[in-house]
Design a protein around this motif. Sequence first.
Motif, PDB file in Angstrom:
ATOM      1  N   ARG A 259       0.825  -1.200   0.000  1.00 14.49           N
ATOM      2  CA  ARG A 259       0.000   0.000   0.000  1.00 14.49           C
ATOM      3  C   ARG A 259       0.865   1.258   0.000  1.00 14.49           C
ATOM      4  NH1 ARG A 259      -4.998   1.899   3.950  1.00 14.49           N
ATOM      5  NH2 ARG A 259      -5.648   3.581   2.593  1.00 14.49           N
ATOM      6  N   TYR A 260       1.893   1.259   0.865  1.00 15.63           N
ATOM      7  CA  TYR A 260       2.770   2.426   0.926  1.00 15.63           C
ATOM      8  C   TYR A 260       3.593   2.566  -0.352  1.00 15.63           C
ATOM      9  CZ  TYR A 260       1.628   2.562   5.911  1.00 15.63           C
ATOM     10  OH  TYR A 260       0.976   2.641   7.106  1.00 15.63           O
ATOM     11  N   TYR A 261       3.970   1.440  -0.949  1.00 18.49           N
ATOM     12  CA  TYR A 261       4.779   1.473  -2.164  1.00 18.49           C
ATOM     13  C   TYR A 261       3.959   1.956  -3.358  1.00 18.49           C
ATOM     14  CZ  TYR A 261       7.678  -0.158  -6.031  1.00 18.49           C
ATOM     15  OH  TYR A 261       8.430  -0.221  -7.185  1.00 18.49           O
ATOM     16  N   GLU A 262       2.713   1.542  -3.432  1.00 11.85           N
ATOM     17  CA  GLU A 262       1.890   1.856  -4.596  1.00 11.85           C
ATOM     18  C   GLU A 262       1.092   3.154  -4.450  1.00 11.85           C
ATOM     19  OE1 GLU A 262      -0.486  -1.650  -4.954  1.00 11.85           O
ATOM     20  OE2 GLU A 262       1.072  -2.768  -6.047  1.00 11.85           O
ATOM     21  N   ASN A 263       0.955   3.659  -3.211  1.00 13.80           N
ATOM     22  CA  ASN A 263       0.100   4.827  -2.972  1.00 13.80           C
ATOM     23  C   ASN A 263       0.909   5.915  -2.280  1.00 13.80           C
ATOM     24  OD1 ASN A 263      -1.819   6.694  -1.923  1.00 13.80           O
ATOM     25  ND2 ASN A 263      -3.413   5.110  -1.913  1.00 13.80           N
ATOM     26  N   ASP A 264       1.370   6.882  -3.048  1.00  8.92           N
ATOM     27  CA  ASP A 264       2.203   7.956  -2.499  1.00  8.92           C
ATOM     28  C   ASP A 264       1.459   8.761  -1.438  1.00  8.92           C
ATOM     29  OD1 ASP A 264       4.306   7.222  -4.094  1.00  8.92           O
ATOM     30  OD2 ASP A 264       3.887   8.705  -5.656  1.00  8.92           O
ATOM     31  N   GLU A 265       0.175   8.932  -1.631  1.00 10.08           N
ATOM     32  CA  GLU A 265      -0.602   9.713  -0.665  1.00 10.08           C
ATOM     33  C   GLU A 265      -0.680   8.981   0.678  1.00 10.08           C
ATOM     34  OE1 GLU A 265      -5.017  11.828  -0.107  1.00 10.08           O
ATOM     35  OE2 GLU A 265      -4.519  10.755  -1.963  1.00 10.08           O
ATOM     36  N   ALA A 266      -0.925   7.676   0.620  1.00 12.92           N
ATOM     37  CA  ALA A 266      -0.966   6.890   1.856  1.00 12.92           C
ATOM     38  C   ALA A 266       0.380   6.952   2.572  1.00 12.92           C
ATOM     39  CB  ALA A 266      -1.338   5.445   1.553  1.00 12.92           C
ATOM     40  N   ALA A 267       1.472   6.874   1.815  1.00  7.89           N
ATOM     41  CA  ALA A 267       2.807   6.948   2.407  1.00  7.89           C
ATOM     42  C   ALA A 267       3.048   8.316   3.042  1.00  7.89           C
ATOM     43  CB  ALA A 267       3.863   6.657   1.357  1.00  7.89           C
ATOM     44  N   ALA A 268       2.667   9.375   2.334  1.00  6.29           N
ATOM     45  CA  ALA A 268       2.866  10.729   2.854  1.00  6.29           C
ATOM     46  C   ALA A 268       2.064  10.950   4.129  1.00  6.29           C
ATOM     47  CB  ALA A 268       2.474  11.757   1.797  1.00  6.29           C
ATOM     48  N   ASN A 269       0.823  10.461   4.161  1.00  7.78           N
ATOM     49  CA  ASN A 269      -0.003  10.589   5.364  1.00  7.78           C
ATOM     50  C   ASN A 269       0.602   9.827   6.531  1.00  7.78           C
ATOM     51  OD1 ASN A 269      -1.865  12.200   4.052  1.00  7.78           O
ATOM     52  ND2 ASN A 269      -3.252  10.502   3.551  1.00  7.78           N
ATOM     53  N   ALA A 270       1.115   8.640   6.243  1.00  8.04           N
ATOM     54  CA  ALA A 270       1.726   7.828   7.304  1.00  8.04           C
ATOM     55  C   ALA A 270       2.967   8.517   7.860  1.00  8.04           C
ATOM     56  CB  ALA A 270       2.074   6.447   6.764  1.00  8.04           C
ATOM     57  N   ILE A 271       3.782   9.098   6.982  1.00  8.93           N
ATOM     58  CA  ILE A 271       4.989   9.797   7.429  1.00  8.93           C
ATOM     59  C   ILE A 271       4.610  10.982   8.314  1.00  8.93           C
ATOM     60  CG2 ILE A 271       6.936  11.210   6.659  1.00  8.93           C
ATOM     61  CD1 ILE A 271       7.077   9.374   4.175  1.00  8.93           C
ATOM     62  N   ALA A 272       3.583  11.725   7.903  1.00  7.11           N
ATOM     63  CA  ALA A 272       3.141  12.880   8.702  1.00  7.11           C
ATOM     64  C   ALA A 272       2.653  12.433  10.073  1.00  7.11           C
ATOM     65  CB  ALA A 272       2.032  13.631   7.955  1.00  7.11           C
ATOM     66  N   ARG A 273       1.924  11.351  10.108  1.00  9.03           N
ATOM     67  CA  ARG A 273       1.429  10.863  11.401  1.00  9.03           C
ATOM     68  C   ARG A 273       2.573  10.358  12.277  1.00  9.03           C
ATOM     69  NH1 ARG A 273      -4.340   7.754  10.977  1.00  9.03           N
ATOM     70  NH2 ARG A 273      -5.540   9.507  10.162  1.00  9.03           N
ATOM     71  N   TYR A 274       3.536   9.674  11.653  1.00  3.82           N
ATOM     72  CA  TYR A 274       4.685   9.192  12.430  1.00  3.82           C
ATOM     73  C   TYR A 274       5.421  10.368  13.065  1.00  3.82           C
ATOM     74  CZ  TYR A 274       9.114   7.113  13.710  1.00  3.82           C
ATOM     75  OH  TYR A 274      10.220   6.721  14.411  1.00  3.82           O
ATOM     76  N   ARG A 275       5.651  11.414  12.280  1.00  2.00           N
ATOM     77  CA  ARG A 275       6.396  12.571  12.785  1.00  2.00           C
ATOM     78  C   ARG A 275       5.598  13.343  13.830  1.00  2.00           C
ATOM     79  NH1 ARG A 275       8.807  14.062   6.818  1.00  2.00           N
ATOM     80  NH2 ARG A 275      10.696  12.774   7.000  1.00  2.00           N
ATOM     81  N   ALA A 276       4.273  13.231  13.752  1.00  2.00           N
ATOM     82  CA  ALA A 276       3.439  13.907  14.750  1.00  2.00           C
ATOM     83  C   ALA A 276       3.251  13.072  16.014  1.00  2.00           C
ATOM     84  CB  ALA A 276       2.065  14.225  14.139  1.00  2.00           C
ATOM     85  N   GLY A 277       3.793  11.862  16.008  1.00  2.00           N
ATOM     86  CA  GLY A 277       3.673  10.987  17.175  1.00  2.00           C
ATOM     87  C   GLY A 277       2.391  10.195  17.207  1.00  2.00           C
ATOM     88  N   ASP A 278       1.598  10.266  16.134  1.00  2.00           N
ATOM     89  CA  ASP A 278       0.342   9.526  16.049  1.00  2.00           C
ATOM     90  C   ASP A 278       0.600   8.189  15.380  1.00  2.00           C
ATOM     91  OD1 ASP A 278      -2.263   8.739  15.952  1.00  2.00           O
ATOM     92  OD2 ASP A 278      -2.831  10.094  14.306  1.00  2.00           O
ATOM     93  N   TRP A 279       1.175   7.261  16.149  1.00  2.00           N
ATOM     94  CA  TRP A 279       1.687   6.009  15.551  1.00  2.00           C
ATOM     95  C   TRP A 279       1.679   4.916  16.605  1.00  2.00           C
ATOM     96  CZ3 TRP A 279       2.546   5.689  10.515  1.00  2.00           C
ATOM     97  CH2 TRP A 279       3.240   4.577  10.010  1.00  2.00           C
ATOM     98  N   PRO A 280       1.308   3.670  16.304  1.00  2.00           N
ATOM     99  CA  PRO A 280       0.933   3.139  14.990  1.00  2.00           C
ATOM    100  C   PRO A 280      -0.454   3.614  14.575  1.00  2.00           C
ATOM    101  CG  PRO A 280       0.620   1.453  16.627  1.00  2.00           C
ATOM    102  CD  PRO A 280       1.258   2.631  17.339  1.00  2.00           C
ATOM    103  N   THR A 281      -0.734   3.444  13.297  1.00  2.00           N
ATOM    104  CA  THR A 281      -1.982   3.963  12.759  1.00  2.00           C
ATOM    105  C   THR A 281      -2.532   3.048  11.694  1.00  2.00           C
ATOM    106  OG1 THR A 281      -2.986   5.886  11.712  1.00  2.00           O
ATOM    107  CG2 THR A 281      -0.796   5.293  10.967  1.00  2.00           C
ATOM    108  N   SER A 282      -3.794   3.202  11.385  1.00  2.00           N
ATOM    109  CA  SER A 282      -4.397   2.531  10.231  1.00  2.00           C
ATOM    110  C   SER A 282      -4.666   3.602   9.196  1.00  2.00           C
ATOM    111  CB  SER A 282      -5.709   1.849  10.624  1.00  2.00           C
ATOM    112  OG  SER A 282      -5.470   0.803  11.544  1.00  2.00           O
ATOM    113  N   VAL A 283      -4.002   3.475   8.071  1.00  2.00           N
ATOM    114  CA  VAL A 283      -4.106   4.503   7.035  1.00  2.00           C
ATOM    115  C   VAL A 283      -5.037   3.995   5.935  1.00  2.00           C
ATOM    116  CG1 VAL A 283      -2.862   5.875   5.360  1.00  2.00           C
ATOM    117  CG2 VAL A 283      -1.801   5.307   7.532  1.00  2.00           C
TER     118      VAL A 283
END
Length: 283
Positions: A259-283
């Motif tokens: 999902r992260y490899y094929e969907n740039d938006e999903a990857a970008a959202n996950a990175i933003a959440r990781y950096r915001a401390g909102d992790w782990p998450t379901s994207v």
Amino acid sequence: MDHEATSRAVWEADRTIARLCATSYVQQVFPEAVCLWSTDSEPTEPDELDAVWRMPGDDGERLLVVTALAGEYELPRRRLPYGTTVVGGTRDYLRYAVDRLREHGQNALAGAIEQEMHADRLWYFEIAAVVTVVNGEHQVEDIQARQYDISDASLLRTLLTAIRAGNRDAIEKLRQPFGESLLKALVDAYPSLDTWPQRAHLVRAVSGHHGPVVTPVMAAILDIPDDAGGSDDPDMAREVRAIALTALEAGGSVERFMRYYENDEAAANAIARYRAGDWPTSV
């Protein structure tokens, strides 16, 4: 007796001599060693290793695995189903031998060998009988032993050389379940790498590993520029970000990676959440 039958008889004689001499050597040099498994008897499967011994020592017990040689009974080579050949005396060969032991019901022994290898405590010896044939009789002139270097330090050097050279094929061949000490050494080497491609190759090398040890490199590689791989490796950034997010996410899976490899938006959202401390998450 035809030539093929003669060659087979010579090989079988050397095989028997090799294994008996290896047993004799271990018993003489390590008199307190206990044989846990061997193939000294008639054809035994698997035969990738010739014996496994338990060795006492000042720092606790360790295992000694043996490859025996003599005359026509040479260093073993095994061709894997996907075309790669593994050769005795290497970590790759040991990993194959462990799999073969499991196939034949030796699960506990296979696990013990694997654990000792990852702990950098396993001894792997080649024991070779020097044989001459006089009037059709095989005579042992000498028994020589050497210890193979399957240490973490040796594998670390080889891996880092491949990483710095950007040799992806070599990195892929070396990639395996690493013990914690080797994994930590690779992570510690990350700051010494000069370029984003080198850092990406290190992340590829430790792909599949999760947990606190790899967290620093997985978090750092999220900053990789989109064009880091250039025209030779255009998907480098996308791939290693997906590897990193999968490793950082609790319960990461192949499905998450895709999902992260094929969907740039999903990857970008996950990175933003990781950096915001909102992790782990379901994207």
